[in-house]
Design an enzyme around this catalytic site. Structure first.
Site, PDB file in Angstrom:
ATOM      1  N   MET A  18      94.813 -39.798 -34.149  1.00  0.00           N
ATOM      2  CA  MET A  18      94.369 -40.950 -33.369  1.00  0.00           C
ATOM      3  C   MET A  18      94.854 -40.872 -31.926  1.00  0.00           C
ATOM      4  SD  MET A  18      92.329 -42.880 -35.002  1.00  0.00           S
ATOM      5  CE  MET A  18      92.251 -43.810 -33.495  1.00  0.00           C
ATOM      6  N   ASP A  37     104.354 -35.512 -27.618  1.00  0.00           N
ATOM      7  CA  ASP A  37     104.376 -35.162 -29.043  1.00  0.00           C
ATOM      8  C   ASP A  37     105.513 -34.167 -29.250  1.00  0.00           C
ATOM      9  OD1 ASP A  37     101.785 -35.488 -31.243  1.00  0.00           O
ATOM     10  OD2 ASP A  37     103.402 -34.131 -31.793  1.00  0.00           O
ATOM     11  N   ASN A  87     101.954 -44.917 -29.984  1.00  0.00           N
ATOM     12  CA  ASN A  87     101.085 -44.506 -31.077  1.00  0.00           C
ATOM     13  C   ASN A  87     101.800 -43.687 -32.144  1.00  0.00           C
ATOM     14  OD1 ASN A  87      98.289 -43.643 -32.234  1.00  0.00           O
ATOM     15  ND2 ASN A  87      99.291 -41.704 -31.747  1.00  0.00           N
ATOM     16  N   TYR A 150     107.541 -47.899 -44.492  1.00  0.00           N
ATOM     17  CA  TYR A 150     106.414 -47.931 -43.551  1.00  0.00           C
ATOM     18  C   TYR A 150     106.043 -49.377 -43.240  1.00  0.00           C
ATOM     19  CZ  TYR A 150     101.732 -47.194 -41.627  1.00  0.00           C
ATOM     20  OH  TYR A 150     100.614 -47.198 -40.814  1.00  0.00           O
ATOM     21  N   LYS A 154     106.237 -51.529 -39.624  1.00  0.00           N
ATOM     22  CA  LYS A 154     105.017 -52.048 -39.004  1.00  0.00           C
ATOM     23  C   LYS A 154     105.074 -53.557 -38.830  1.00  0.00           C
ATOM     24  CE  LYS A 154     103.138 -48.092 -38.273  1.00  0.00           C
ATOM     25  NZ  LYS A 154     103.019 -47.594 -36.886  1.00  0.00           N
TER      26      LYS A 154
END
Length: 244
Positions: A18, A37, A87, A150, A154
């Site tokens: 993404m 990255d 991201n 996770y 989030k």
């Protein structure tokens, strides 16, 4: 189109997936983009393809020192930063009883601590730019339960977004979160997962998973001046699954 003309954007986790889709769309819309990255080979190959308005910086998003380096490299190449897209993220499909403390802390560092570090690091640069937009990529699991660790991170990104939006509003910096559902990335639609994804899609009100660019279009909107009165908000792209 020039919806991001004159803007300098940092996108983390942008060597593939993404993040790459966001970067390509931002460049099409006139932005200068810093892709970060850990995968230096893929990241550098991508910016070589994308051209002079993109640079790659290798980054561990959980490192405060690396964040300082990214901001420095962005300003050297393009000037003060207007947009940050947090991201980068990982997941782990394990039952809570099987997750080690080391596993848990790694997910927290990459998914949650990195967002805090990125927001804090970019503020001085955005102040020089006269304001900016921070887009934090959460998940539909920042709204409803999913995998332990996770999901925890989030939800945390969702909360940090709201708190930061209040803190940074006087500086002209907006902060919003994006909550994607299932996206048709190569990892999701590969042969060993394709059947499971197709079965799950039948539970989605729109009866399909999202295309990557549908998420990128939302991120683009939040990065642009079109969303100038939106801050501290959640933007959900899940085909209606969390509305049920």
């Amino acid at each position: 189109m020039n919806r991001l003309s004159e803007k300098v954007a940092i996108i983390t986790g942008a060597a593939q997936g993404m993040g790459e889709t966001h970067a390509r769309l931002f460049l099409e819309e006139g932005a200068k983009v810093v892709l970060t990255d850990l995968n230096e080979e893929k990241g550098q190959a991508l910016v070589d393809e994308l051209g002079e308005n993109a640079i790659f910086v290798k980054q561990n998003v959980a490192s405060e020192e690396d964040w300082s380096n990214v901001i420095e490299k962005a300003e050297e190449a393009f000037g003060p930063v207007n947009v940050l897209v947090n991201n980068a993220g990982i997941t782990m499909a394990k039952n809570m009883m099987d997750i080690t403390l080391e596993d848990y802390r790694r997910i927290v560092d990459i998914n949650q601590v990195s967002v805090f570090l990125g927001m804090k690091a970019v503020v001085p640069s955005m102040k020089k730019a006269g304001g900016g937009s921070i887009v934090n990529i959460s998940s539909m699991n920042g709204l409803v339960a999913g995998a332990v660790a996770y999901t925890d991170t989030k939800f945390a990104v969702r909360g940090m977004t709201k708190a930061a939006a209040i803190n940074l509003a006087p500086m002209g910096i907006r902060v919003n979160s994006v909550h994607p559902g299932v996206i048709a990335t190569p990892m999701v639609v590969q042969e060993d997962t394709k059947a499971a994804v197709e079965a799950f899609s039948k539970q989605i009100p729109l009866k399909r998973v999202a295309e990557p660019k549908e998420v990128s279009n939302m991120v683009l909107f939040l990065a642009s001046d079109e969303s100038s009165y939106s801050t501290g908000s959640e933007f959900v792209i899940d085909g209606g699954i969390t509305a049920q």
